[in-house]
Motif scaffolding. Structure first.
Motif, PDB file in Angstrom:
ATOM      1  N   SER A 148      -7.646  -7.483   4.264  1.00  0.00           N
ATOM      2  CA  SER A 148      -6.497  -8.292   4.558  1.00  0.00           C
ATOM      3  C   SER A 148      -6.803  -9.914   4.814  1.00  0.00           C
ATOM      4  CB  SER A 148      -5.893  -7.515   5.947  1.00  0.00           C
ATOM      5  OG  SER A 148      -4.635  -8.240   6.203  1.00  0.00           O
ATOM      6  N   TYR A 169      -2.585  -7.952  -3.883  1.00  0.00           N
ATOM      7  CA  TYR A 169      -2.105  -8.624  -2.690  1.00  0.00           C
ATOM      8  C   TYR A 169      -1.900 -10.153  -2.837  1.00  0.00           C
ATOM      9  CZ  TYR A 169      -4.116  -4.572   0.067  1.00  0.00           C
ATOM     10  OH  TYR A 169      -4.526  -3.592   0.492  1.00  0.00           O
ATOM     11  N   ARG A 176      -3.922  -3.673   6.499  1.00  0.00           N
ATOM     12  CA  ARG A 176      -3.838  -3.469   4.821  1.00  0.00           C
ATOM     13  C   ARG A 176      -4.925  -2.145   4.595  1.00  0.00           C
ATOM     14  NH1 ARG A 176       0.375  -5.726   5.148  1.00  0.00           N
ATOM     15  NH2 ARG A 176       0.987  -7.487   4.152  1.00  0.00           N
ATOM     16  N   ASP A 199       0.699  -1.051   0.128  1.00  0.00           N
ATOM     17  CA  ASP A 199      -0.026  -0.086  -0.003  1.00  0.00           C
ATOM     18  C   ASP A 199       0.891   1.173  -0.010  1.00  0.00           C
ATOM     19  OD1 ASP A 199      -2.478  -1.501   0.017  1.00  0.00           O
ATOM     20  OD2 ASP A 199      -2.044  -1.698   2.288  1.00  0.00           O
TER      21      ASP A 199
END
Length: 435
Positions: free
Chosen positions: A304, A158, A300, A88
């Motif tokens: 997440s 991710y 996150r 991020d």
């Protein structure tokens, strides 16, 4: 903006966000310079790993200095300078004694604004990255985690390794880095977080001296369009000649801005953080199933993953999977006792406080919160959110997110075969019960 911790926030004329934390305890200043819109989530699917390559090469030469000259300059000051990329954000870190900090900040500005991307340095770093990727394939945990991540985040940043892949990384060019630099390295995309023996006036003067003439480009930053995520639990079992089986159960959770973030963080702490955690006590100490066991739920911006992990003897693979599942299912079926939730809160908040001891940790934390769009107030808000979690809250969140896991296992074939036998038998018993 100022609070009892002497933390200040300013927006400078060219869009830079300055965070200054006055901490005069030691004659040191640490800095963390974040790019708010950069990092692995901004890598295109065709160029996964470019953010990481940028972090490895950007300190290897500017229009004024070679990689060696930069390294010698930093060493002569006894300073620290480094860059890293995350999902991020992208960041540059620096630290030195207070008197030398304006000089190292000047160097940081030079590196961020005028890198050269020497072809020789790029080729060297690409080879090292490919070696690191290949090395990870020999590590059972990394193999298991990679396949878990891919199944939970299909076609999503991710789901990729921050390093990239050995098929893509060798083809990166200096032009790719230049284009990345032009797109994201700009003053209105910067958060500069400083902590140590300094005042707001000093911090503002230093940053304006080093970065003040950096103008905002006319073009806008193009934000990535990310694939929507859906929960679709899968099993991935990979045979590998190892001494133990690595078992990972994954659950798709929420991002840091969601109201269920704090309860999930608390449940992760309760389940698998430390020697007093539920997983450690029940599965390792009482039952002797685990060489290693834990849970983690990384912070996150997007959804997440909540993961429980165990390393176990191959013959215990099936029992280990059942044990890990039983512990998360227990959280869904029954509320935690008051003493359990209180102990988990104390542990989580105590560890959170310990993570703010050094100037580097402070600069990172508050700069990171600003980068994620949370603001400085999230430091106290998060702690209050944790304190407010009740046993019914924790059970509700467990029921919403921890019911059906993704499964990833890496280990010897005999351990995987025992799991298949166990799963088949369990399925048969379930079918018989329904008849």
């Amino acid at each position: 903006m100022r609070n009892h911790q002497s933390i200040h926030r300013l927006i400078l004329d060219n869009g830079i966000t300055l965070i200054c934390t006055e901490n005069p305890a030691a004659d040191l200043v640490a800095g963390r310079i974040f790019l708010k819109q950069a990092g692995a989530c901004w890598d295109s699917p065709q160029k996964v790993g470019l953010s990481h390559l940028m972090a490895t090469v950007i300190t290897k030469g500017t229009k004024r200095r070679s990689a060696l000259a930069i390294a010698e300059f930093v060493e002569c000051l006894g300073a620290h300078l480094g860059a890293d990329a995350a999902s991020d954000y992208w960041a540059l870190s620096l630290k030195t004694v207070t008197a030398d900090f304006p000089v190292i900040l000047d160097l940081a500005a030079e590196i961020l604004r005028y890198p050269t991307f020497d072809v020789g340095e790029i080729e060297l770093e690409k080879r090292l990255i490919v070696q690191a990727i290949q090395s990870q394939r020999e590590q059972p945990f990394n193999v298991a985690f990679h396949q878990l991540r891919q199944s939970m985040y299909p076609n999503h940043p991710y789901g990729y390794s921050i390093l990239g892949s050995e098929e893509v990384v060798p083809h990166f060019t200096a032009q790719d880095l230049w284009e990345y630099h032009q797109a994201y390295f700009r003053p209105d995309n910067l958060v500069i977080s400083l902590a140590g023996r300094l005042t707001l006036a000093q911090a503002k003067d230093w940053v304006e001296t080093s970065f003040g003439d950096w103008a905002i480009p006319e073009q806008s930053i193009v934000c990535p369009i990310l694939t929507p995520l859906n929960v679709s639990p899968q099993e991935h079992l990979t045979p590998q000649a190892t001494q133990q089986s690595v078992v990972l159960l994954g659950y798709l959770g929420v991002g840091v801005k969601h109201e269920d973030y704090a309860p999930l963080k608390l449940l992760s702490t309760y389940l698998g953080n430390g020697l007093s955690s539920r997983l450690f006590v029940e599965l390792r100490e009482k039952r002797g199933l685990a060489y290693d066991v834990s849970a983690f739920y990384p912070t996150r911006l997007g959804s997440s993953q909540f993961v429980t992990y165990m390393g176990t003897a191959p013959e215990n693979t099936a029992i280990a999977i059942a044990g890990l599942r039983a512990e998360t299912e227990r959280l869904c079926a029954q509320a935690l006792e008051e003493e359990e939730i209180t102990a988990a809160k104390n542990k989580l908040l105590g560890q959170y406080a310990l993570g703010k001891q050094t100037n580097g940790e402070i600069a990172h934390l508050f700069g990171w919160y600003e980068t994620l769009g949370l603001g400085l107030g999230f430091d106290s808000e998060f702690q209050e959110q944790v304190k407010a979690v009740t046993a019914p809250d924790a059970q509700r969140v467990a029921q919403n997110y921890l019911a059906e896991p993704y499964l990833s296992v890496v280990g010897p074939e005999e351990g995987l075969a025992r799991y298949f036998d166990w799963a088949s038998e369990a399925e048969s018993q379930t079918s018989a019960a329904l008849v």
